[in-house]
Design a protein around this motif. Structure first.
Motif, PDB file in Angstrom:
ATOM      1  N   VAL A  78      -7.296   7.336   0.864  1.00  0.00           N
ATOM      2  CA  VAL A  78      -6.780   8.385  -0.008  1.00  0.00           C
ATOM      3  C   VAL A  78      -6.490   7.808  -1.390  1.00  0.00           C
ATOM      4  O   VAL A  78      -6.357   6.596  -1.551  1.00  0.00           O
ATOM      5  CB  VAL A  78      -5.502   9.032   0.582  1.00  0.00           C
ATOM      6  N   ASN A  79      -6.365   8.677  -2.376  1.00  0.00           N
ATOM      7  CA  ASN A  79      -6.050   8.232  -3.734  1.00  0.00           C
ATOM      8  C   ASN A  79      -4.585   7.892  -3.908  1.00  0.00           C
ATOM      9  O   ASN A  79      -4.239   7.024  -4.709  1.00  0.00           O
ATOM     10  CB  ASN A  79      -6.442   9.299  -4.756  1.00  0.00           C
ATOM     11  N   SER A  80      -3.696   8.568  -3.165  1.00  0.00           N
ATOM     12  CA  SER A  80      -2.268   8.385  -3.372  1.00  0.00           C
ATOM     13  C   SER A  80      -1.490   8.567  -2.077  1.00  0.00           C
ATOM     14  O   SER A  80      -1.446   9.673  -1.528  1.00  0.00           O
ATOM     15  CB  SER A  80      -1.762   9.393  -4.415  1.00  0.00           C
ATOM     16  N   LEU A  81      -0.855   7.500  -1.634  1.00  0.00           N
ATOM     17  CA  LEU A  81       0.006   7.603  -0.454  1.00  0.00           C
ATOM     18  C   LEU A  81       1.223   8.477  -0.736  1.00  0.00           C
ATOM     19  O   LEU A  81       1.714   9.159   0.153  1.00  0.00           O
ATOM     20  CB  LEU A  81       0.438   6.209   0.015  1.00  0.00           C
ATOM     21  N   PHE A 104      -4.256  -4.705   3.961  1.00  0.00           N
ATOM     22  CA  PHE A 104      -5.450  -5.066   4.715  1.00  0.00           C
ATOM     23  C   PHE A 104      -6.681  -4.812   3.857  1.00  0.00           C
ATOM     24  O   PHE A 104      -6.910  -3.678   3.414  1.00  0.00           O
ATOM     25  CB  PHE A 104      -5.505  -4.243   6.006  1.00  0.00           C
ATOM     26  N   ARG A 105      -7.434  -5.855   3.598  1.00  0.00           N
ATOM     27  CA  ARG A 105      -8.695  -5.759   2.867  1.00  0.00           C
ATOM     28  C   ARG A 105      -8.597  -4.945   1.582  1.00  0.00           C
ATOM     29  O   ARG A 105      -9.386  -4.026   1.336  1.00  0.00           O
ATOM     30  CB  ARG A 105      -9.788  -5.214   3.762  1.00  0.00           C
ATOM     31  N   GLY A 106      -7.601  -5.257   0.784  1.00  0.00           N
ATOM     32  CA  GLY A 106      -7.452  -4.610  -0.520  1.00  0.00           C
ATOM     33  C   GLY A 106      -6.849  -3.226  -0.494  1.00  0.00           C
ATOM     34  O   GLY A 106      -6.948  -2.487  -1.465  1.00  0.00           O
ATOM     35  N   HIS A 107      -6.201  -2.869   0.613  1.00  0.00           N
ATOM     36  CA  HIS A 107      -5.576  -1.554   0.729  1.00  0.00           C
ATOM     37  C   HIS A 107      -4.127  -1.681   1.189  1.00  0.00           C
ATOM     38  O   HIS A 107      -3.789  -2.596   1.937  1.00  0.00           O
ATOM     39  CB  HIS A 107      -6.333  -0.676   1.739  1.00  0.00           C
ATOM     40  N   VAL A 108      -3.316  -0.744   0.750  1.00  0.00           N
ATOM     41  CA  VAL A 108      -1.972  -0.554   1.300  1.00  0.00           C
ATOM     42  C   VAL A 108      -2.138   0.469   2.417  1.00  0.00           C
ATOM     43  O   VAL A 108      -2.717   1.541   2.198  1.00  0.00           O
ATOM     44  CB  VAL A 108      -0.989  -0.023   0.241  1.00  0.00           C
ATOM     45  N   ASN A 118      -0.142  13.699  16.688  1.00  0.00           N
ATOM     46  CA  ASN A 118      -1.376  12.920  16.732  1.00  0.00           C
ATOM     47  C   ASN A 118      -1.320  11.819  15.677  1.00  0.00           C
ATOM     48  O   ASN A 118      -1.088  12.087  14.497  1.00  0.00           O
ATOM     49  CB  ASN A 118      -2.597  13.814  16.493  1.00  0.00           C
ATOM     50  N   ILE A 119      -1.540  10.590  16.102  1.00  0.00           N
ATOM     51  CA  ILE A 119      -1.443   9.434  15.221  1.00  0.00           C
ATOM     52  C   ILE A 119      -2.584   9.438  14.212  1.00  0.00           C
ATOM     53  O   ILE A 119      -3.741   9.708  14.548  1.00  0.00           O
ATOM     54  CB  ILE A 119      -1.485   8.125  16.042  1.00  0.00           C
ATOM     55  N   VAL A 120      -2.249   9.119  12.963  1.00  0.00           N
ATOM     56  CA  VAL A 120      -3.234   9.036  11.887  1.00  0.00           C
ATOM     57  C   VAL A 120      -2.771   7.944  10.934  1.00  0.00           C
ATOM     58  O   VAL A 120      -1.581   7.645  10.850  1.00  0.00           O
ATOM     59  CB  VAL A 120      -3.409  10.407  11.190  1.00  0.00           C
ATOM     60  N   GLN A 121      -3.718   7.338  10.238  1.00  0.00           N
ATOM     61  CA  GLN A 121      -3.406   6.268   9.302  1.00  0.00           C
ATOM     62  C   GLN A 121      -4.059   6.586   7.961  1.00  0.00           C
ATOM     63  O   GLN A 121      -5.185   7.097   7.918  1.00  0.00           O
ATOM     64  CB  GLN A 121      -3.946   4.960   9.869  1.00  0.00           C
ATOM     65  N   PHE A 122      -3.341   6.261   6.896  1.00  0.00           N
ATOM     66  CA  PHE A 122      -3.850   6.491   5.556  1.00  0.00           C
ATOM     67  C   PHE A 122      -3.811   5.168   4.809  1.00  0.00           C
ATOM     68  O   PHE A 122      -2.890   4.375   4.983  1.00  0.00           O
ATOM     69  CB  PHE A 122      -2.993   7.515   4.809  1.00  0.00           C
ATOM     70  N   LYS A 123      -4.822   4.932   3.945  1.00  0.00           N
ATOM     71  CA  LYS A 123      -4.807   3.720   3.159  1.00  0.00           C
ATOM     72  C   LYS A 123      -5.259   4.010   1.729  1.00  0.00           C
ATOM     73  O   LYS A 123      -6.143   4.833   1.485  1.00  0.00           O
ATOM     74  CB  LYS A 123      -5.638   2.617   3.806  1.00  0.00           C
ATOM     75  N   GLN A 124      -4.586   3.314   0.820  1.00  0.00           N
ATOM     76  CA  GLN A 124      -4.827   3.471  -0.611  1.00  0.00           C
ATOM     77  C   GLN A 124      -5.235   2.124  -1.178  1.00  0.00           C
ATOM     78  O   GLN A 124      -4.638   1.090  -0.845  1.00  0.00           O
ATOM     79  CB  GLN A 124      -3.525   3.952  -1.278  1.00  0.00           C
ATOM     80  N   ALA A 125      -6.245   2.126  -2.046  1.00  0.00           N
ATOM     81  CA  ALA A 125      -6.680   0.883  -2.672  1.00  0.00           C
ATOM     82  C   ALA A 125      -5.534   0.289  -3.488  1.00  0.00           C
ATOM     83  O   ALA A 125      -4.775   1.007  -4.132  1.00  0.00           O
ATOM     84  CB  ALA A 125      -7.902   1.132  -3.551  1.00  0.00           C
ATOM     85  N   GLU A 126      -5.429  -1.050  -3.439  1.00  0.00           N
ATOM     86  CA  GLU A 126      -4.369  -1.728  -4.189  1.00  0.00           C
ATOM     87  C   GLU A 126      -4.750  -1.835  -5.644  1.00  0.00           C
ATOM     88  O   GLU A 126      -5.879  -1.841  -6.021  1.00  0.00           O
ATOM     89  CB  GLU A 126      -4.112  -3.124  -3.603  1.00  0.00           C
TER      90      GLU A 126
END
Length: 126
Positions: A78-81, A104-108, A118-126
């Motif tokens: 995503v663009n913004s956590l 992890f690998r350049g992401h928060v 339901n479990i879901v995960q979001f990651k934003q580029a650092e």
């Protein structure tokens, strides 16, 4: 056409659909009593209504308890956590606090869950 897809079965299709629309910025392409088709350029998410005979036996607490015992955890870039957090809270979902973030690998990366747990995960580029 989207490159990634996910089907989520929901007791309350309307509420779960709103969560994924708002957290991921997806458009409603199709809406039937049985499902909503949500899409953007990258993701396609289908929110499928759980049949009544099965849904009657499911209890969703308020707030929802995360369903940790699942072998799957979809992850979305995503663009913004911060925007995801606001959208999750507005639609009955949850996103862990920044203190729970990991890198992890350049992401928060932050985990959370939708309005039915339901479990879901979001990651934003650092």
């Amino acid at each position: 056409m989207p490159q990634q897809g996910l089907v989520v079965f929901a007791k309350n299709k309307k509420r779960v659909s709103a969560f994924y629309q708002q957290t991921l910025g997806l458009d409603v392409i199709e809406s039937e009593s049985s499902h909503d088709l949500l899409r953007d350029k990258v993701y396609e998410v289908v929110i499928h209504t759980i049949p009544r005979k099965y849904a009657a036996g499911l209890a969703i607490s308020k707030p929802p308890e995360p369903r940790e015992a699942t072998p799957f955890k979809p992850t979305f870039v995503v663009n913004s956590l911060a925007q995801v957090r606001s959208a999750a809270e507005a639609t009955g979902g949850y996103l862990k606090t920044e203190a729970g973030a990991w890198h992890f690998r350049g992401h928060v990366v932050l985990g959370g869950w939708d309005p039915e747990g339901n479990i879901v995960q979001f990651k934003q580029a650092e």
